[in-house]
Design an enzyme around this catalytic site. Structure first.
Site, PDB file in Angstrom:
ATOM      1  N   CYS A 146       0.838  -1.195   0.000  1.00 49.41           N
ATOM      2  CA  CYS A 146       0.000   0.000   0.000  1.00 49.41           C
ATOM      3  C   CYS A 146       0.880   1.256   0.000  1.00 49.41           C
ATOM      4  O   CYS A 146       1.483   1.569  -1.024  1.00 49.41           O
ATOM      5  CB  CYS A 146      -0.970  -0.032   1.178  1.00 49.41           C
ATOM      6  SG  CYS A 146      -2.367   1.096   0.984  1.00 49.41           S
ATOM      7  N   HIS A 191      -3.363  -5.532   0.502  1.00 48.95           N
ATOM      8  CA  HIS A 191      -2.747  -5.936   1.767  1.00 48.95           C
ATOM      9  C   HIS A 191      -2.724  -7.456   1.871  1.00 48.95           C
ATOM     10  O   HIS A 191      -3.615  -8.062   2.463  1.00 48.95           O
ATOM     11  CB  HIS A 191      -3.520  -5.345   2.946  1.00 48.95           C
ATOM     12  CG  HIS A 191      -3.241  -3.904   3.184  1.00 48.95           C
ATOM     13  ND1 HIS A 191      -2.322  -3.464   4.110  1.00 48.95           N
ATOM     14  CD2 HIS A 191      -3.757  -2.786   2.598  1.00 48.95           C
ATOM     15  CE1 HIS A 191      -2.286  -2.144   4.102  1.00 48.95           C
ATOM     16  NE2 HIS A 191      -3.142  -1.708   3.192  1.00 48.95           N
ATOM     17  N   GLU A 233      -1.035  -9.285   3.774  1.00 48.70           N
ATOM     18  CA  GLU A 233      -0.908  -9.743   5.169  1.00 48.70           C
ATOM     19  C   GLU A 233      -2.254  -9.905   5.860  1.00 48.70           C
ATOM     20  O   GLU A 233      -2.347 -10.562   6.913  1.00 48.70           O
ATOM     21  CB  GLU A 233      -0.015  -8.782   5.961  1.00 48.70           C
ATOM     22  CG  GLU A 233      -0.670  -7.503   6.431  1.00 48.70           C
ATOM     23  CD  GLU A 233      -0.814  -6.415   5.379  1.00 48.70           C
ATOM     24  OE1 GLU A 233      -1.222  -5.299   5.714  1.00 48.70           O
ATOM     25  OE2 GLU A 233      -0.513  -6.685   4.185  1.00 48.70           O
TER      26      GLU A 233
END
Length: 253
Positions: A133, A226, A228
């Site tokens: 990001c 994202h 993660e």
């Protein structure tokens, strides 16, 4: 975890050899809870969870106090790492790419300065870099690129895919996700405009927003989504696996 300490003369960690990958993750300043009155350095817990789950060791890399020796400090940090993740957070300062600041938009110029130096130190040492990001945006700005405001790409809940992206054939990102398209989560209000030197577009959304860039040498990848926060069985999360493979290849080379 399997961690072995071994004295090795001249080893890049000086006093130990660790069998697990060590991945640096940049942090942001977090406002203090009212009952403590002290600031924190923090990062989304998804990074540490994802790295631990894949057998890697996360090492937080907070922003140091302003100092004239950022370059020397960054070089020392990078020497301890197998890979570097530039995490999300505030907007990169628009002045870095020749635009005016926008009132109300969060920026962190001191963090920008540190992470740009850290990124360049990683590049000089050929340490793989993953930008997430803001991290992808900062990579682009570090390479002379620009950003633009882009509405319509902020879709909670952020642990769920919200839109599709088309992957550029023959790219690292295509090999990582395993195909020409995938669905991603989305939590950004800026997008890459002019692509920086030495980078290429690796993915785009249907409305033309650049969703991923990567370096021509294959050691840097930046994604607007994202990974993660996504479940490990989602193709878009496989960027993390491919990044750790790069780190492993560098260590064993």
């Amino acid at each position: 975890m399997n961690v072995v300490f071994k004295a090795v003369s001249g080893d890049r960690r000086s006093c130990c050899e660790m069998t697990d990958l060590i991945i640096g993750v940049t942090t942001r300043h977090v406002p203090s809870p009212k009952d403590l009155q002290v600031p924190f350095d923090g990062v989304l817990s998804g990074f540490s969870s994802a790295l631990y789950a894949r057998g890697a060791l996360p090492m937080l890399v907070p922003m140091p106090a302003p100092a004239p020796n950022h370059e020397a400090r960054a070089a020392r940090v990078v020497r301890t790492l197998d890979g570097l993740i530039l995490s999300g957070g505030e907007d990169p300062d628009p002045r870095l790419y020749g635009q005016e600041r926008v009132e109300g938009r969060p920026i962190a110029p001191e963090r920008d300065a540190w992470e740009i130096v850290l990124y360049r130190a990683a590049r000089a040492a050929r340490v793989p870099v993953l930008g997430v990001c803001r991290g992808a945006q900062l990579i682009n700005v570090s390479c002379g690129g620009t950003l633009r405001f882009h509405e319509g790409h902020y879709h909670p809940p952020f642990d769920q895919p919200s839109h599709g992206v088309t992957i550029t054939p023959g790219t690292f990102v295509e090999r990582a996700v395993g195909g020409p398209v995938c669905t991603v989560n989305s939590a950004h209000k800026l997008a890459i405009a002019d692509v920086g030197r030495g980078l290429r577009v690796a993915a785009e959304s249907g409305d033309g927003a650049v969703e991923a860039v990567e370096s021509e040498d294959g050691l840097v990848v930046g994604v607007q989504w994202h990974p993660e926060l996504l479940a490990s069985n989602r193709p878009a999360s496989r960027i993390g696996d491919a990044f750790l493979k790069l780190a492993t290849e560098r260590r064993t080379a």
